[in-house]
Design an enzyme around this catalytic site. Structure first.
Site, mmCIF file in Angstrom:
data_model
loop_
_atom_site.group_PDB
_atom_site.id
_atom_site.type_symbol
_atom_site.label_atom_id
_atom_site.label_comp_id
_atom_site.label_asym_id
_atom_site.label_seq_id
_atom_site.Cartn_x
_atom_site.Cartn_y
_atom_site.Cartn_z
ATOM 1 N N GLY A 242 -12.867 24.697 60.332
ATOM 2 C CA GLY A 242 -12.664 23.931 59.102
ATOM 3 C C GLY A 242 -13.613 24.332 57.989
ATOM 4 C CB SER B 107 -10.761 25.830 53.776
ATOM 5 O OG SER B 107 -10.475 24.505 54.165
ATOM 6 C CB SER B 108 -13.143 22.329 51.402
ATOM 7 O OG SER B 108 -12.496 21.494 52.341
ATOM 8 N N GLY B 109 -15.913 21.468 52.054
ATOM 9 C CA GLY B 109 -16.722 20.401 52.604
ATOM 10 C C GLY B 109 -17.829 20.840 53.545
ATOM 11 N N GLY C 298 -17.870 22.045 56.583
ATOM 12 C CA GLY C 298 -17.724 23.315 57.273
ATOM 13 C C GLY C 298 -18.147 24.486 56.405
ATOM 14 C CB SER D 254 -16.457 9.518 61.277
ATOM 15 O OG SER D 254 -16.533 8.640 60.166
ATOM 16 C CE1 TYR E 171 -11.335 10.871 60.071
ATOM 17 C CE2 TYR E 171 -12.779 8.970 59.805
ATOM 18 C CZ TYR E 171 -12.587 10.335 59.816
ATOM 19 O OH TYR E 171 -13.650 11.176 59.563
#
Length: 251
Positions: free
Chosen positions: A11, A13-15, A17, A130, A143
């Protein structure tokens, strides 16, 4: 030539990661950055970087990625998706997608790298969970359920892998305003919610807006927690990341 420690992060691609990949590159690690649609432009050019395609819900994609990556020293299971809304109007297809990505994807990636860790009697797995698993919050049942599964999986797996000198840890980020989760909230809820939920949803979002200046989690908090989990054998099983996550962990 000395061996560079190698980490595979899902993961990217953003954030979290993407920022974790940058941090480990800066620290001199060899980084395997994976994403569904690879982009070479997201990270700085480096001979220590490989960008590989990976869909954690596709077992063949996992097999190809792990094979192409070769030997690694650490795995960070960061890929995940959010889901916000009343359970009653959440489709089973969406529920399965959340669990397939957040829980089954984490399990499948871990399973794919364990043979090499076991054989070498060395390795680290860090799973991103989380802070919502630390305190019940409304409109997040699906979630939270997927992330709570990651928690239980990780804690049990740590016990069975300790004999092979393989460490397994959890990093629990709090609410991060820089991610797309909050931005997508209204879209995820959709238009099919029964009117009976309208006032409750309004109150939830009003409370969220009122707390906009309360402590939150920044990406740097998370990547530092990941660094600790990967590099420090004495790191605790669960590392809350961000001021709000730390506060929840202390409740």
């Amino acid at each position: 030539m000395s061996h560079l420690p190698t980490i595979l992060i899902t993961g990217c691609s953003s954030g979290f990661g993407l920022d974790a990949a940058r941090l480990f590159l800066d620290k001199g690690w060899r980084v395997i950055a994976t994403m569904r649609t690879p982009s070479e432009d997201l990270l700085p050019r480096s001979e220590n970087l490989r960008v590989l395609p990976l869909d954690v819900t596709d077992i063949e994609s996992i097999r190809r990625c792990v094979e192409a990556a070769g030997p690694i020293d650490a795995l960070v299971n960061n890929a995940g998706i959010g889901m916000l809304g009343p359970l009653e109007e959440t489709t089973l297809a969406n529920i399965r997608e959340v669990f397939e990505t957040n829980a089954i994807g984490t399990i499948a990636m871990t399973q794919a790298v364990l043979p090499q860790f076991r054989q070498r009697r060395a390795g680290v797995v860090v799973n991103i969970t989380s802070a919502v698993t630390l305190k019940a919050l409304p409109l997040l049942s699906v979630y939270t359920g997927s992330k709570a599964a990651v928690n239980a999986f990780t804690e049990s797996l740590a016990l069975e892998l300790a004999a092979f000198n393989v460490r397994v840890r959890l990093v629990a980020p709090g609410r991060a305003p820089s991610t797309s989760f909050g931005d997508n909230a209204h879209r995820l809820i959709g238009d099919a919610v029964p009117e009976d939920y309208a006032e409750f949803i309004r109150r939830v979002f009003a409370a969220r807006q009122e707390g906009i200046n309360s402590p939150v989690t920044h990406s740097q908090d998370v990547v530092e927690a990941v660094w600790l989990a990967v590099t420090d054998p004495a790191a605790p099983m669960l590392i809350p990341a961000g001021a709000d996550a730390v506060a929840l962990a202390d409740i």
